[in-house]
Design an enzyme around this catalytic site. Structure first.
Site, PDB file in Angstrom:
ATOM      1  N   PHE A  50       0.847  -1.184   0.000  1.00 10.42           N
ATOM      2  CA  PHE A  50       0.000   0.000   0.000  1.00 10.42           C
ATOM      3  C   PHE A  50       0.892   1.247   0.000  1.00 10.42           C
ATOM      4  O   PHE A  50       1.915   1.284   0.686  1.00 10.42           O
ATOM      5  CB  PHE A  50      -0.915   0.002   1.223  1.00 10.42           C
ATOM      6  CG  PHE A  50      -2.040   0.982   1.114  1.00 10.42           C
ATOM      7  CD1 PHE A  50      -3.154   0.694   0.347  1.00 10.42           C
ATOM      8  CD2 PHE A  50      -1.970   2.224   1.739  1.00 10.42           C
ATOM      9  CE1 PHE A  50      -4.189   1.614   0.218  1.00 10.42           C
ATOM     10  CE2 PHE A  50      -2.997   3.150   1.612  1.00 10.42           C
ATOM     11  CZ  PHE A  50      -4.114   2.839   0.850  1.00 10.42           C
ATOM     12  N   ASP A 104       2.334  -4.498   8.849  1.00 13.53           N
ATOM     13  CA  ASP A 104       1.190  -3.610   8.722  1.00 13.53           C
ATOM     14  C   ASP A 104      -0.029  -4.518   8.571  1.00 13.53           C
ATOM     15  O   ASP A 104      -0.188  -5.207   7.563  1.00 13.53           O
ATOM     16  CB  ASP A 104       1.357  -2.709   7.498  1.00 13.53           C
ATOM     17  CG  ASP A 104       0.136  -1.837   7.230  1.00 13.53           C
ATOM     18  OD1 ASP A 104      -0.938  -2.088   7.821  1.00 13.53           O
ATOM     19  OD2 ASP A 104       0.242  -0.904   6.419  1.00 13.53           O
ATOM     20  N   ARG A 158     -12.179  -5.985  -6.107  1.00 15.43           N
ATOM     21  CA  ARG A 158     -12.002  -6.676  -4.833  1.00 15.43           C
ATOM     22  C   ARG A 158     -13.381  -6.919  -4.213  1.00 15.43           C
ATOM     23  O   ARG A 158     -14.200  -6.006  -4.111  1.00 15.43           O
ATOM     24  CB  ARG A 158     -11.136  -5.864  -3.873  1.00 15.43           C
ATOM     25  CG  ARG A 158      -9.767  -5.503  -4.422  1.00 15.43           C
ATOM     26  CD  ARG A 158      -8.879  -4.863  -3.347  1.00 15.43           C
ATOM     27  NE  ARG A 158      -9.527  -3.724  -2.708  1.00 15.43           N
ATOM     28  CZ  ARG A 158      -9.061  -3.115  -1.616  1.00 15.43           C
ATOM     29  NH1 ARG A 158      -7.946  -3.552  -1.044  1.00 15.43           N
ATOM     30  NH2 ARG A 158      -9.686  -2.083  -1.091  1.00 15.43           N
ATOM     31  N   TYR A 206     -10.811   0.763  10.740  1.00 10.10           N
ATOM     32  CA  TYR A 206     -12.003   1.167   9.998  1.00 10.10           C
ATOM     33  C   TYR A 206     -12.400   0.181   8.907  1.00 10.10           C
ATOM     34  O   TYR A 206     -13.417   0.365   8.249  1.00 10.10           O
ATOM     35  CB  TYR A 206     -11.838   2.572   9.407  1.00 10.10           C
ATOM     36  CG  TYR A 206     -10.615   2.784   8.548  1.00 10.10           C
ATOM     37  CD1 TYR A 206     -10.593   2.401   7.220  1.00 10.10           C
ATOM     38  CD2 TYR A 206      -9.494   3.418   9.074  1.00 10.10           C
ATOM     39  CE1 TYR A 206      -9.481   2.615   6.433  1.00 10.10           C
ATOM     40  CE2 TYR A 206      -8.376   3.649   8.295  1.00 10.10           C
ATOM     41  CZ  TYR A 206      -8.371   3.243   6.970  1.00 10.10           C
ATOM     42  OH  TYR A 206      -7.261   3.465   6.194  1.00 10.10           O
ATOM     43  N   LYS A 207     -11.602  -0.869   8.708  1.00  5.59           N
ATOM     44  CA  LYS A 207     -11.949  -1.866   7.699  1.00  5.59           C
ATOM     45  C   LYS A 207     -12.766  -2.983   8.365  1.00  5.59           C
ATOM     46  O   LYS A 207     -13.960  -2.823   8.612  1.00  5.59           O
ATOM     47  CB  LYS A 207     -10.680  -2.399   7.045  1.00  5.59           C
ATOM     48  CG  LYS A 207      -9.819  -1.323   6.380  1.00  5.59           C
ATOM     49  CD  LYS A 207      -8.584  -1.912   5.741  1.00  5.59           C
ATOM     50  CE  LYS A 207      -7.606  -0.845   5.292  1.00  5.59           C
ATOM     51  NZ  LYS A 207      -8.129   0.054   4.257  1.00  5.59           N
TER      52      LYS A 207
END
Length: 419
Positions: free
Chosen positions: A129, A214, A394, A239-240
């Site tokens: 990322f 991460d 995704r 938040y995922k």
């Protein structure tokens, strides 16, 4: 797929948790099939009340809210430690909730990337990322080094989309005593590949390197055992898969071997200072034991209140073992639907590993023809997915709020598009 979705949903022990989330409406006004929890999880119904309680405390007590009420703000972060430790397979001393993900990554790298003249390399996965890439580039420059000389990126073998554990281990051994730090995403955001964190940590330690992860796409998605895997450090967003709101707070893990290491270089702030002396306001930083010693500022009460509500849902659902069992079922069913299309790889292929041990609940579909058209069609059918350039869709069936009927809905939409 011998069992119908209706049968599976009727016997699903987690089915009732779907009602604890707000499902956005689709084009027809009915709840959508939300498969974008790997980007932003849904709003827990309990979140609003959790924040309102803290608003009420602020309204009624003002500054005294730090010391009074059901959850005094002074110690609010510590009330999250037990559940956070269970979430990532750690001890409460090893975890703290604070800041945001990339801020925490930088704070950890200050301590765990300490280059020398001969040991200065950093190993990461290619296509990580962008925040991770930027963080490492700037950390290299912070030490007066050229990122091109420091950062080593792992890439799949020709013709493959994901990395082999053996190749990661080989590269670590090859770098040897030039390797300072390994920092890899626990799950790659693009391919959905879950890495063998235990094997990577062992290999890194064998050459004397620090090893961290991460876990943005792993926390709340995989069963993690950070303490037992001997990981040095890790951080993650909430938040995922942890449904704690856009820009929500972040979690940090630092192995207990560093708990009593005041000599370890770090950036210091008063909330990381010895709590028994914090309000004496004296010079001379003395860190709290454990991960709490990496704190800078006092707790973000409102984001943490949302996170506390979300952690409570995870706990009541039976924790990660229960979520993982359903996750594997949902993901396998989604994969079956995609493979039932019988499309050639030149048109559409799943680039996420088939082995459940090498993936979470995300499937990344590489669409070689009409990819954006397919993504828009799914949206028109009430299926919320995630588009990643240049041509990947995704799909993440999240066990807390996705149903088996949702998965079949995706399968039916795909069939209509390609028929």
């Amino acid at each position: 797929m011998n069992d119908t979705a209706a049968t599976l949903d009727a016997t699903d022990p987690l089915a009732s948790f779907r009602q604890e989330f707000h499902l956005p409406p689709g084009p027809d006004g009915q709840p959508c099939a939300y498969f974008c929890g790997n980007s932003l999880g849904l709003l827990p119904r309990a979140a609003r009340a959790a924040v309102e309680r803290e608003f009420a405390s602020w309204e009624e007590r003002g500054v005294e809210g730090h010391f009074l009420g059901a959850s005094p703000w002074m110690h609010y972060h510590s009330t999250l430690a037990e559940a956070t430790a269970r979430l990532v397979g750690a001890r409460p001393l090893e975890v703290v909730v604070m800041n945001n993900l990339t801020v925490n990554l930088h704070l950890l790298l200050v301590s765990f990337y300490r280059p020398t003249a001969t040991r200065y390399k950093v190993l990461m996965e290619g296509g990580a990322f962008p925040s991770d890439q930027y963080a490492l580039e700037s950390q290299a420059r912070l030490h007066g080094l050229n990122p091109d000389d420091v950062i080593v990126e792992l890439v799949p073998r020709p013709g493959e989309h994901t990395l082999r554990t053996a190749d990661i281990e080989t590269k670590i051994a090859e770098l040897g005593d030039s390797l300072a730090t390994v920092i890899i995403g626990g799950v790659n955001y693009y391919t959905g590949q879950a890495f063998d964190m235990a094997a990577i940590t062992k290999a890194g330690h064998a050459v004397g390197a620090f090893v961290g992860f991460d876990l943005a796409h792993a926390a709340g998605n995989l069963e993690l055992h950070l303490h037992d895997w001997d990981v040095d450090f890790a951080c993650w967003c909430t938040y995922k898969y942890l449904n704690s709101g856009p820009g929500g707070t972040s979690g940090v893990f630092v192995h207990e071997r560093f708990a009593e290491r005041p000599d370890l270089v770090r950036l210091a702030g008063w909330w990381g200072h010895d709590a028994s002396e914090r309000f004496k306001m004296k010079k001379g930083f003395r860190p709290m034991p454990g991960a709490a010693g990496w704190q800078l500022s006092n707790a973000q009460i409102f984001p943490m209140a949302i996170h506390a509500a979300s952690l409570d849902i995870v706990e009541r659902a039976g924790g990660m073992p229960a979520l993982r069992r359903k996750s594997e079922q949902l993901t396998a069913r989604l994969e079956s639907h995609i493979r039932a299309l019988n499309l050639p790889a030149a048109k559409l292929e799943i680039i996420t590993p088939t082995d459940p041990a090498q993936r979470g609940c995300q499937l990344s579909v590489l669409v070689h023809e009409r990819g954006r058209e397919l993504f828009d069609f799914l949206a028109d059918q009430g299926v919320i997915a995630d588009w990643r350039e240049p041509n990947v869709i995704r799909l993440a069936p999240v066990p807390l709020y996705n149903s088996f009927a949702d998965v079949d809905r995706v399968g039916e939409a795909l069939t209509r598009f390609f028929s």
